[in-house]
Design a protein around this motif. Structure first.
Motif, PDB file in Angstrom:
ATOM      1  N   MET A   1       3.665   5.503  -5.568  1.00  0.00           N
ATOM      2  CA  MET A   1       3.565   5.536  -7.027  1.00  0.00           C
ATOM      3  C   MET A   1       2.457   6.493  -7.464  1.00  0.00           C
ATOM      4  O   MET A   1       2.616   7.242  -8.434  1.00  0.00           O
ATOM      5  CB  MET A   1       3.312   4.123  -7.581  1.00  0.00           C
ATOM      6  N   GLN A   2       1.358   6.460  -6.737  1.00  0.00           N
ATOM      7  CA  GLN A   2       0.243   7.358  -7.066  1.00  0.00           C
ATOM      8  C   GLN A   2       0.665   8.820  -6.850  1.00  0.00           C
ATOM      9  O   GLN A   2       0.372   9.676  -7.687  1.00  0.00           O
ATOM     10  CB  GLN A   2      -0.984   7.024  -6.210  1.00  0.00           C
TER      11      GLN A   2
ATOM     12  N   HIS B   1       0.839  -1.214   0.000  1.00  0.00           N
ATOM     13  CA  HIS B   1       0.000   0.000   0.000  1.00  0.00           C
ATOM     14  C   HIS B   1       0.870   1.259   0.000  1.00  0.00           C
ATOM     15  O   HIS B   1       0.564   2.230  -0.709  1.00  0.00           O
ATOM     16  CB  HIS B   1      -0.956   0.013   1.193  1.00  0.00           C
TER      17      HIS B   1
ATOM     18  N   HIS C   1       2.922   9.750  -9.641  1.00  0.00           N
ATOM     19  CA  HIS C   1       2.133   9.933 -10.855  1.00  0.00           C
ATOM     20  C   HIS C   1       1.467  11.310 -10.850  1.00  0.00           C
ATOM     21  O   HIS C   1       1.461  12.007 -11.879  1.00  0.00           O
ATOM     22  CB  HIS C   1       1.081   8.823 -10.976  1.00  0.00           C
ATOM     23  N   LEU C   2       0.918  11.689  -9.674  1.00  0.00           N
ATOM     24  CA  LEU C   2       0.291  13.008  -9.570  1.00  0.00           C
ATOM     25  C   LEU C   2       1.324  14.118  -9.770  1.00  0.00           C
ATOM     26  O   LEU C   2       1.052  15.128 -10.427  1.00  0.00           O
ATOM     27  CB  LEU C   2      -0.399  13.169  -8.218  1.00  0.00           C
TER      28      LEU C   2
ATOM     29  N   GLU D   1       2.069  14.295 -13.446  1.00  0.00           N
ATOM     30  CA  GLU D   1       0.974  14.977 -14.150  1.00  0.00           C
ATOM     31  C   GLU D   1       1.047  16.486 -13.922  1.00  0.00           C
ATOM     32  O   GLU D   1       0.871  17.279 -14.867  1.00  0.00           O
ATOM     33  CB  GLU D   1      -0.378  14.443 -13.680  1.00  0.00           C
TER      34      GLU D   1
ATOM     35  N   GLU E   1       2.189   1.613  -3.448  1.00  0.00           N
ATOM     36  CA  GLU E   1       1.121   2.085  -4.334  1.00  0.00           C
ATOM     37  C   GLU E   1       0.839   3.564  -4.101  1.00  0.00           C
ATOM     38  O   GLU E   1       0.673   4.329  -5.063  1.00  0.00           O
ATOM     39  CB  GLU E   1      -0.154   1.253  -4.125  1.00  0.00           C
ATOM     40  N   ASP E   2       0.792   3.950  -2.832  1.00  0.00           N
ATOM     41  CA  ASP E   2       0.556   5.367  -2.509  1.00  0.00           C
ATOM     42  C   ASP E   2       1.693   6.229  -3.046  1.00  0.00           C
ATOM     43  O   ASP E   2       1.462   7.310  -3.603  1.00  0.00           O
ATOM     44  CB  ASP E   2       0.421   5.564  -0.997  1.00  0.00           C
TER      45      ASP E   2
END
Length: 173
Positions: free
Chosen positions: A109-110, A103, A113-114, A117, A106-107
């Motif tokens: 990576m998220q 988790h 990613h943000l 962006e 994943e957090d």
């Protein structure tokens, strides 16, 4: 005849006493034989009783040994149950830790990613600002349709963050 009559009576009485003594002797011999038989039977019973007591003592020892083995096995089983519960708890904890790491990754990576962006949006905004400024100054646009990216000599693969394995986990490599 008179003198012979007491003799015959005495002889008859003596004969009767002799018969009674013979009968008593036979009874005594018969009773002694019965007593000897009873004594032999009693000795046999006594021997059987001793053998039974020895066998009973051996049985008690066997039962005590089996009871001790049973108690020892019960203790071992209880220890094994405790170890199994501890292993299960450890596995659950390890699994939870591993899930938490997943988790977190994943957090992360998220979040990355943000950020990417946001950087792409900022880059687009900066490019528009630059183009706007160049147009305002009548300068040639450096970013027109002829723009080509130079190919990279060594394309790098997307790097995956290594998650350290916990105790008891298996590495697939």
């Amino acid at each position: 005849m008179a003198p012979s009559a007491p003799r015959t009576r005495a002889a008859a009485a003596l004969r009767m006493k002799q018969i009674a003594l013979d009968n008593q002797s036979r009874t005594i011999r018969r009773l002694r034989a019965q007593l000897a038989t009873e004594r032999r039977g009693l000795a046999t019973m006594k021997k059987e009783l001793e053998d039974t007591q020895v066998a009973l003592g051996a049985s008690h020892k066997v039962i005590a040994g089996l009871t001790e083995i049973g108690l020892s096995m019960s203790k071992k089983i209880e220890k094994m149950k405790v170890k199994k519960q501890q292993a299960k708890a450890s596995h659950v904890e390890c699994h939870q830790n591993f899930q938490a790491r997943i988790h977190e990754a994943e957090d992360s990576m998220q979040a990355q990613h943000l950020i990417i962006e946001a950087l792409v949006e900022e880059k687009d905004s900066l490019l528009q600002t630059i183009q706007g400024l160049q147009e305002a100054n009548d300068a040639p646009a450096p970013f027109d349709d002829e723009w080509e990216e130079e190919p990279e000599e060594h394309p790098e693969e997307e790097e995956v963050e290594d998650i350290p394995l916990g105790e008891g986990e298996i590495d697939d490599e």
